[in-house]
Design an enzyme around this catalytic site. Structure first.
Site, PDB file in Angstrom:
ATOM      1  N   ASP A 121      37.073  21.094  32.908  1.00  0.00           N
ATOM      2  CA  ASP A 121      38.373  20.574  32.452  1.00  0.00           C
ATOM      3  C   ASP A 121      38.253  20.247  30.970  1.00  0.00           C
ATOM      4  O   ASP A 121      37.149  20.156  30.432  1.00  0.00           O
ATOM      5  CB  ASP A 121      38.768  19.306  33.241  1.00  0.00           C
ATOM      6  CG  ASP A 121      40.112  18.743  32.773  1.00  0.00           C
ATOM      7  OD1 ASP A 121      41.040  19.544  32.520  1.00  0.00           O
ATOM      8  OD2 ASP A 121      40.250  17.511  32.648  1.00  0.00           O
ATOM      9  N   SER A 122      39.404  20.026  30.336  1.00  0.00           N
ATOM     10  CA  SER A 122      39.388  19.641  28.925  1.00  0.00           C
ATOM     11  C   SER A 122      38.903  18.203  28.752  1.00  0.00           C
ATOM     12  O   SER A 122      38.615  17.785  27.637  1.00  0.00           O
ATOM     13  CB  SER A 122      40.791  19.760  28.343  1.00  0.00           C
ATOM     14  OG  SER A 122      41.651  18.870  29.026  1.00  0.00           O
ATOM     15  N   TYR A 124      43.937  20.054  25.414  1.00  0.00           N
ATOM     16  CA  TYR A 124      44.121  21.501  25.279  1.00  0.00           C
ATOM     17  C   TYR A 124      45.615  21.856  25.252  1.00  0.00           C
ATOM     18  O   TYR A 124      45.993  22.905  24.750  1.00  0.00           O
ATOM     19  CB  TYR A 124      43.490  22.223  26.480  1.00  0.00           C
ATOM     20  CG  TYR A 124      41.990  22.441  26.426  1.00  0.00           C
ATOM     21  CD1 TYR A 124      41.188  21.796  25.478  1.00  0.00           C
ATOM     22  CD2 TYR A 124      41.379  23.298  27.327  1.00  0.00           C
ATOM     23  CE1 TYR A 124      39.823  22.005  25.464  1.00  0.00           C
ATOM     24  CE2 TYR A 124      40.006  23.525  27.301  1.00  0.00           C
ATOM     25  CZ  TYR A 124      39.231  22.866  26.371  1.00  0.00           C
ATOM     26  OH  TYR A 124      37.884  23.085  26.348  1.00  0.00           O
ATOM     27  N   GLY A 125      46.425  20.972  25.841  1.00  0.00           N
ATOM     28  CA  GLY A 125      47.857  21.261  26.023  1.00  0.00           C
ATOM     29  C   GLY A 125      48.590  21.785  24.796  1.00  0.00           C
ATOM     30  O   GLY A 125      49.324  22.764  24.883  1.00  0.00           O
ATOM     31  N   CYS A 165      41.712  22.494  35.503  1.00  0.00           N
ATOM     32  CA  CYS A 165      42.583  22.241  34.349  1.00  0.00           C
ATOM     33  C   CYS A 165      43.718  23.261  34.424  1.00  0.00           C
ATOM     34  O   CYS A 165      43.458  24.468  34.496  1.00  0.00           O
ATOM     35  CB  CYS A 165      41.775  22.426  33.068  1.00  0.00           C
ATOM     36  SG  CYS A 165      42.753  22.350  31.565  1.00  0.00           S
ATOM     37  N   ASN A 166      44.930  22.767  34.449  1.00  0.00           N
ATOM     38  CA  ASN A 166      46.073  23.680  34.579  1.00  0.00           C
ATOM     39  C   ASN A 166      46.242  24.546  33.332  1.00  0.00           C
ATOM     40  O   ASN A 166      46.559  25.730  33.426  1.00  0.00           O
ATOM     41  CB  ASN A 166      47.357  22.882  34.810  1.00  0.00           C
ATOM     42  CG  ASN A 166      47.379  22.240  36.180  1.00  0.00           C
ATOM     43  OD1 ASN A 166      47.900  22.813  37.121  1.00  0.00           O
ATOM     44  ND2 ASN A 166      46.797  21.067  36.301  1.00  0.00           N
ATOM     45  N   THR A 167      46.047  23.943  32.155  1.00  0.00           N
ATOM     46  CA  THR A 167      46.234  24.687  30.909  1.00  0.00           C
ATOM     47  C   THR A 167      45.231  25.839  30.836  1.00  0.00           C
ATOM     48  O   THR A 167      45.588  26.981  30.525  1.00  0.00           O
ATOM     49  CB  THR A 167      46.054  23.744  29.687  1.00  0.00           C
ATOM     50  OG1 THR A 167      46.734  22.518  29.959  1.00  0.00           O
ATOM     51  CG2 THR A 167      46.599  24.369  28.432  1.00  0.00           C
ATOM     52  N   GLU A 186      43.170   9.775  28.637  1.00  0.00           N
ATOM     53  CA  GLU A 186      41.859   9.894  27.970  1.00  0.00           C
ATOM     54  C   GLU A 186      41.441   8.564  27.328  1.00  0.00           C
ATOM     55  O   GLU A 186      40.279   8.354  27.033  1.00  0.00           O
ATOM     56  CB  GLU A 186      41.874  11.013  26.916  1.00  0.00           C
ATOM     57  CG  GLU A 186      41.883  12.415  27.511  1.00  0.00           C
ATOM     58  CD  GLU A 186      40.548  12.861  28.133  1.00  0.00           C
ATOM     59  OE1 GLU A 186      39.478  12.479  27.634  1.00  0.00           O
ATOM     60  OE2 GLU A 186      40.592  13.593  29.144  1.00  0.00           O
ATOM     61  N   CYS A 203      49.119  18.947  35.922  1.00  0.00           N
ATOM     62  CA  CYS A 203      48.035  18.662  34.980  1.00  0.00           C
ATOM     63  C   CYS A 203      47.086  17.740  35.728  1.00  0.00           C
ATOM     64  O   CYS A 203      47.521  16.772  36.360  1.00  0.00           O
ATOM     65  CB  CYS A 203      48.582  17.955  33.735  1.00  0.00           C
ATOM     66  SG  CYS A 203      47.287  17.345  32.640  1.00  0.00           S
ATOM     67  N   THR A 204      45.794  18.042  35.666  1.00  0.00           N
ATOM     68  CA  THR A 204      44.851  17.280  36.494  1.00  0.00           C
ATOM     69  C   THR A 204      44.620  15.857  35.962  1.00  0.00           C
ATOM     70  O   THR A 204      43.960  15.060  36.626  1.00  0.00           O
ATOM     71  CB  THR A 204      43.511  18.030  36.608  1.00  0.00           C
ATOM     72  OG1 THR A 204      43.061  18.378  35.293  1.00  0.00           O
ATOM     73  CG2 THR A 204      43.673  19.284  37.436  1.00  0.00           C
ATOM     74  N   HIS A 205      45.152  15.550  34.782  1.00  0.00           N
ATOM     75  CA  HIS A 205      45.088  14.165  34.298  1.00  0.00           C
ATOM     76  C   HIS A 205      46.152  13.282  34.974  1.00  0.00           C
ATOM     77  O   HIS A 205      45.995  12.070  35.059  1.00  0.00           O
ATOM     78  CB  HIS A 205      45.336  14.106  32.787  1.00  0.00           C
ATOM     79  CG  HIS A 205      44.161  14.487  31.943  1.00  0.00           C
ATOM     80  ND1 HIS A 205      43.650  15.764  31.908  1.00  0.00           N
ATOM     81  CD2 HIS A 205      43.399  13.757  31.086  1.00  0.00           C
ATOM     82  CE1 HIS A 205      42.631  15.800  31.058  1.00  0.00           C
ATOM     83  NE2 HIS A 205      42.459  14.594  30.554  1.00  0.00           N
TER      84      HIS A 205
HETATM   85  N1  DGL Z   1      43.831  18.312  32.497  1.00  0.00           N
HETATM   86  C1  DGL Z   1      44.328  19.448  31.861  1.00  0.00           C
HETATM   87  C2  DGL Z   1      45.422  20.170  32.595  1.00  0.00           C
HETATM   88  O1  DGL Z   1      45.408  20.111  33.782  1.00  0.00           O
HETATM   89  C3  DGL Z   1      44.452  19.512  30.414  1.00  0.00           C
HETATM   90  C4  DGL Z   1      45.135  18.464  29.677  1.00  0.00           C
HETATM   91  C5  DGL Z   1      44.997  18.750  28.207  1.00  0.00           C
HETATM   92  O2  DGL Z   1      43.868  18.904  27.751  1.00  0.00           O
HETATM   93  O3  DGL Z   1      46.018  18.798  27.497  1.00  0.00           O
HETATM   94  O4  DGL Z   1      46.255  20.821  32.040  1.00  0.00           O
END
Ligand code: DGL
Length: 271
Positions: free
Chosen positions: A9-10, A41-42, A72-74, A151, A184-186
């Site tokens: 993940d990011s 990463y978004g 990570c979805n992105t 974060e 988004c996994t966050h």
């Molecule tokens: N947790 C990540 C996701 O699922 C990335 C969030 C990010 O880095 O912007 O997209």
């Protein structure tokens, strides 16, 4: 097979997926890598996300992983096809499992998606959903302020409530959705606040459970399960600030006290 499963993940968000993998697959060892140094990463370009993701993958390939979970979805939106084509191990992303879980939950076929700018721009969720059911009505919203909040370890309190409330306003107004995908996994770390804003009539879906289920099925089909039955010590790596990462990881794993893990710093950038 005793080799580990790699999870990327990011940042810290993918730990929500790692936790579910540990719960559903207690005999498997995980090696997790969060690229916290370059998170989020978004808002990054597709090329940057692809390059960073490959750097994470190369780090894990050296550790001889038998399967890769892109938590990570992105990164899933931008890299899964390339990774599937080039790697000779199974690759599992979080978007198709999230889409499947939402389709299972919706009754009125009105689905909302929240994610990073990159994930929303890619259109990966509407594509995955409509591939299964073209009749669905789908509305997506980018929430660029959520990842920086998570974060920082801010999951509750006034600051988080205000950000979540004001960001979700356009999605909540005039909307009949009965299901919302946390794309988004966050975001599962903000779930109690998100649920409060969208209301009890909306099922809030995170992809972690379904992703772990898919991982379990793939391990079985490919005969890659670890049959040794040893207590695993998971390895968790972060590329960024270790103090914050340690604090957040410990908070996320606080209900998983039977799991053992080490947390270390990783350097993955290529010259
Ligand atoms: N947790 C990540 C996701 O699922 C990335 C969030 C990010 O880095 O912007 O997209």
């Amino acid at each position: 097979m005793e080799k580990p499963i790699g999870v990327i993940d990011s940042g810290v968000g993918g730990l929500t997926v790692a936790l579910e993998l540990m719960r559903q697959l207690p005999r498997e060892k995980l090696i997790y890598l969060g690229d916290t140094k370059r998170c989020p990463y978004g808002p990054r370009t597709k090329e940057e996300v692809q390059q960073f993701t490959w750097e994470m993958v190369d780090f894990l390939l050296e550790k001889e992983i038998k399967l890769l979970v892109i938590a990570c979805n992105t990164a899933t939106a931008y890299t899964i096809d390339d990774l599937k084509e080039k790697l000779d191990i199974p690759v599992i992303g979080v978007i198709n499992p999230g889409a499947r879980a939402a389709i299972k939950a919706t009754i009125n076929q009105e689905i909302g998606i929240i994610g990073t700018e990159g994930t929303v721009k890619s259109g990966a969720y509407p594509d995955a959903l409509k591939q299964i059911n073209p009749e669905l009505h789908v509305q997506a919203l980018a929430c660029p302020l959520f990842v920086p909040l998570v974060e920082k370890g801010v999951f509750t309190g006034e600051e988080a409530r205000m950000v979540v409330e004001s960001t979700l306003e356009p999605l909540v107004e005039d909307n009949d959705m009965d299901t919302l995908i946390l794309g988004c996994t966050h975001y599962p770390l903000l779930k109690p606040l998100i649920k409060k804003v969208v209301g009890d009539q909306v099922a809030v879906i995170s992809s972690s459970e379904e992703t772990a289920r898919e991982t379990s099925a793939v391990l079985e089909i490919k005969q890659l399960q670890n049959k040794s039955g040893l207590q695993q010590v998971h390895e968790i790596y972060s590329t960024g600030d270790m103090e914050i990462f340690n604090r957040i990881a410990t908070k996320i794993f606080q209900n998983a006290i039977h799991q053992q893990f080490t947390i270390k710093r990783a350097v993955i950038e290529k010259e």
